[in-house]
Design a protein around this motif. Sequence first.
Motif, PDB file in Angstrom:
ATOM      1  N   LEU A   1       2.421   5.921  -1.983  1.00 25.07           N
ATOM      2  CA  LEU A   1       1.349   5.937  -3.095  1.00 25.07           C
ATOM      3  C   LEU A   1       1.354   7.115  -3.808  1.00 25.07           C
ATOM      4  O   LEU A   1       1.134   7.198  -4.957  1.00 25.07           O
ATOM      5  CB  LEU A   1      -0.148   5.338  -2.429  1.00 25.07           C
ATOM      6  CG  LEU A   1      -0.076   3.856  -1.980  1.00 25.07           C
ATOM      7  CD1 LEU A   1      -1.409   3.662  -1.519  1.00 25.07           C
ATOM      8  CD2 LEU A   1       0.409   2.882  -3.224  1.00 25.07           C
ATOM      9  N   ALA A   2       1.616   8.263  -2.899  1.00 23.44           N
ATOM     10  CA  ALA A   2       1.782   9.668  -3.805  1.00 23.44           C
ATOM     11  C   ALA A   2       2.679   9.795  -4.802  1.00 23.44           C
ATOM     12  O   ALA A   2       2.547  10.787  -5.685  1.00 23.44           O
ATOM     13  CB  ALA A   2       1.371  10.656  -2.633  1.00 23.44           C
ATOM     14  N   LYS A   3       3.972   9.105  -4.241  1.00 17.16           N
ATOM     15  CA  LYS A   3       4.833   9.187  -5.250  1.00 17.16           C
ATOM     16  C   LYS A   3       4.797   8.015  -6.292  1.00 17.16           C
ATOM     17  O   LYS A   3       5.801   8.058  -7.160  1.00 17.16           O
ATOM     18  CB  LYS A   3       6.284   9.011  -4.610  1.00 17.16           C
ATOM     19  CG  LYS A   3       6.481  10.353  -3.509  1.00 17.16           C
ATOM     20  CD  LYS A   3       8.022  10.035  -2.896  1.00 17.16           C
ATOM     21  CE  LYS A   3       8.933  10.565  -3.779  1.00 17.16           C
ATOM     22  NZ  LYS A   3      10.299  10.632  -3.489  1.00 17.16           N
ATOM     23  N   ASN A   4       3.623   7.438  -6.393  1.00 21.46           N
ATOM     24  CA  ASN A   4       3.612   6.369  -7.375  1.00 21.46           C
ATOM     25  C   ASN A   4       4.613   5.325  -7.459  1.00 21.46           C
ATOM     26  O   ASN A   4       5.091   4.934  -8.453  1.00 21.46           O
ATOM     27  CB  ASN A   4       3.436   6.894  -8.894  1.00 21.46           C
ATOM     28  CG  ASN A   4       2.017   7.691  -9.008  1.00 21.46           C
ATOM     29  OD1 ASN A   4       1.131   7.519  -8.489  1.00 21.46           O
ATOM     30  ND2 ASN A   4       2.281   8.985  -9.806  1.00 21.46           N
ATOM     31  N   MET A   5       4.971   4.969  -6.115  1.00 20.35           N
ATOM     32  CA  MET A   5       6.002   3.893  -5.939  1.00 20.35           C
ATOM     33  C   MET A   5       5.528   2.805  -5.633  1.00 20.35           C
ATOM     34  O   MET A   5       4.411   2.607  -4.936  1.00 20.35           O
ATOM     35  CB  MET A   5       7.244   4.508  -4.929  1.00 20.35           C
ATOM     36  CG  MET A   5       7.914   5.688  -5.191  1.00 20.35           C
ATOM     37  SD  MET A   5       9.238   6.079  -4.005  1.00 20.35           S
ATOM     38  CE  MET A   5      10.449   4.802  -4.376  1.00 20.35           C
ATOM     39  N   THR A   6       6.023   1.542  -6.025  1.00 18.18           N
ATOM     40  CA  THR A   6       5.567   0.316  -5.788  1.00 18.18           C
ATOM     41  C   THR A   6       6.212  -0.135  -4.311  1.00 18.18           C
ATOM     42  O   THR A   6       7.516   0.461  -4.038  1.00 18.18           O
ATOM     43  CB  THR A   6       5.782  -0.767  -6.601  1.00 18.18           C
ATOM     44  OG1 THR A   6       7.252  -0.932  -6.983  1.00 18.18           O
ATOM     45  CG2 THR A   6       4.978  -0.371  -8.031  1.00 18.18           C
ATOM     46  N   GLN A   7       6.190  -1.200  -3.726  1.00 21.67           N
ATOM     47  CA  GLN A   7       7.174  -1.641  -2.539  1.00 21.67           C
ATOM     48  C   GLN A   7       8.370  -2.015  -3.093  1.00 21.67           C
ATOM     49  O   GLN A   7       9.420  -1.872  -2.407  1.00 21.67           O
ATOM     50  CB  GLN A   7       6.277  -2.701  -1.932  1.00 21.67           C
ATOM     51  CG  GLN A   7       5.075  -2.405  -1.053  1.00 21.67           C
ATOM     52  CD  GLN A   7       4.363  -3.445  -0.369  1.00 21.67           C
ATOM     53  OE1 GLN A   7       4.897  -4.637  -0.704  1.00 21.67           O
ATOM     54  NE2 GLN A   7       3.489  -3.192   0.488  1.00 21.67           N
ATOM     55  N   GLN A   8       8.334  -2.699  -4.315  1.00 19.78           N
ATOM     56  CA  GLN A   8       9.402  -3.339  -4.748  1.00 19.78           C
ATOM     57  C   GLN A   8      10.542  -1.978  -4.972  1.00 19.78           C
ATOM     58  O   GLN A   8      11.670  -2.144  -4.822  1.00 19.78           O
ATOM     59  CB  GLN A   8       9.213  -3.919  -6.165  1.00 19.78           C
ATOM     60  CG  GLN A   8      10.516  -4.579  -6.755  1.00 19.78           C
ATOM     61  CD  GLN A   8      11.163  -5.780  -5.852  1.00 19.78           C
ATOM     62  OE1 GLN A   8      10.297  -6.377  -5.438  1.00 19.78           O
ATOM     63  NE2 GLN A   8      12.357  -5.827  -5.581  1.00 19.78           N
ATOM     64  N   GLN A   9       9.791  -1.042  -5.552  1.00 22.83           N
ATOM     65  CA  GLN A   9      10.851   0.329  -6.033  1.00 22.83           C
ATOM     66  C   GLN A   9      11.360   0.888  -4.682  1.00 22.83           C
ATOM     67  O   GLN A   9      12.485   1.320  -4.568  1.00 22.83           O
ATOM     68  CB  GLN A   9      10.000   1.313  -6.767  1.00 22.83           C
ATOM     69  CG  GLN A   9       9.799   0.791  -8.234  1.00 22.83           C
ATOM     70  CD  GLN A   9       8.532   1.610  -8.903  1.00 22.83           C
ATOM     71  OE1 GLN A   9       7.809   2.329  -8.130  1.00 22.83           O
ATOM     72  NE2 GLN A   9       8.667   1.614 -10.213  1.00 22.83           N
ATOM     73  N   LEU A  10      10.448   1.042  -3.805  1.00 26.01           N
ATOM     74  CA  LEU A  10      10.933   1.680  -2.698  1.00 26.01           C
ATOM     75  C   LEU A  10      12.003   0.821  -1.747  1.00 26.01           C
ATOM     76  O   LEU A  10      12.965   1.049  -1.375  1.00 26.01           O
ATOM     77  CB  LEU A  10      10.039   1.895  -1.532  1.00 26.01           C
ATOM     78  CG  LEU A  10      10.092   2.501  -0.231  1.00 26.01           C
ATOM     79  CD1 LEU A  10      10.647   3.797  -0.417  1.00 26.01           C
ATOM     80  CD2 LEU A  10       8.647   2.432   0.586  1.00 26.01           C
TER      81      LEU A  10
END
Length: 110
Positions: free
Chosen positions: A59-68
Amino acid sequence: MVNTEDKYIQVRTGGPKKYYNKKRIRNPHYKPVKSAWTVSKYPAVEYAELLRAFRSARLAKNMTQQQLAHELRTYQAVICNFELGRTNPTVHFLSRLAEELGLTLTITAK
């Protein structure tokens, strides 16, 4: 005499001894062997902290689960199940995840 070590047994349902008259059923006398000790893969508190650390880093990297999941070349459901604690991740998966999120992963044996 019924073999109590087999989980399933074959019974005949009548008629001539043909293959289609055989049926595989659960053995009513089967008792699974219980081990003398149980292994808890992760102490619950430490594992929950690990999950929280990975989720907060994502969340600190502003990533969604899909992006990760896309970056790790896996599915979003794998990330979701990991963050909810539904799976037992491998060390390889944890190291890939830590590398992608910029975390250091240290494993110690006590």
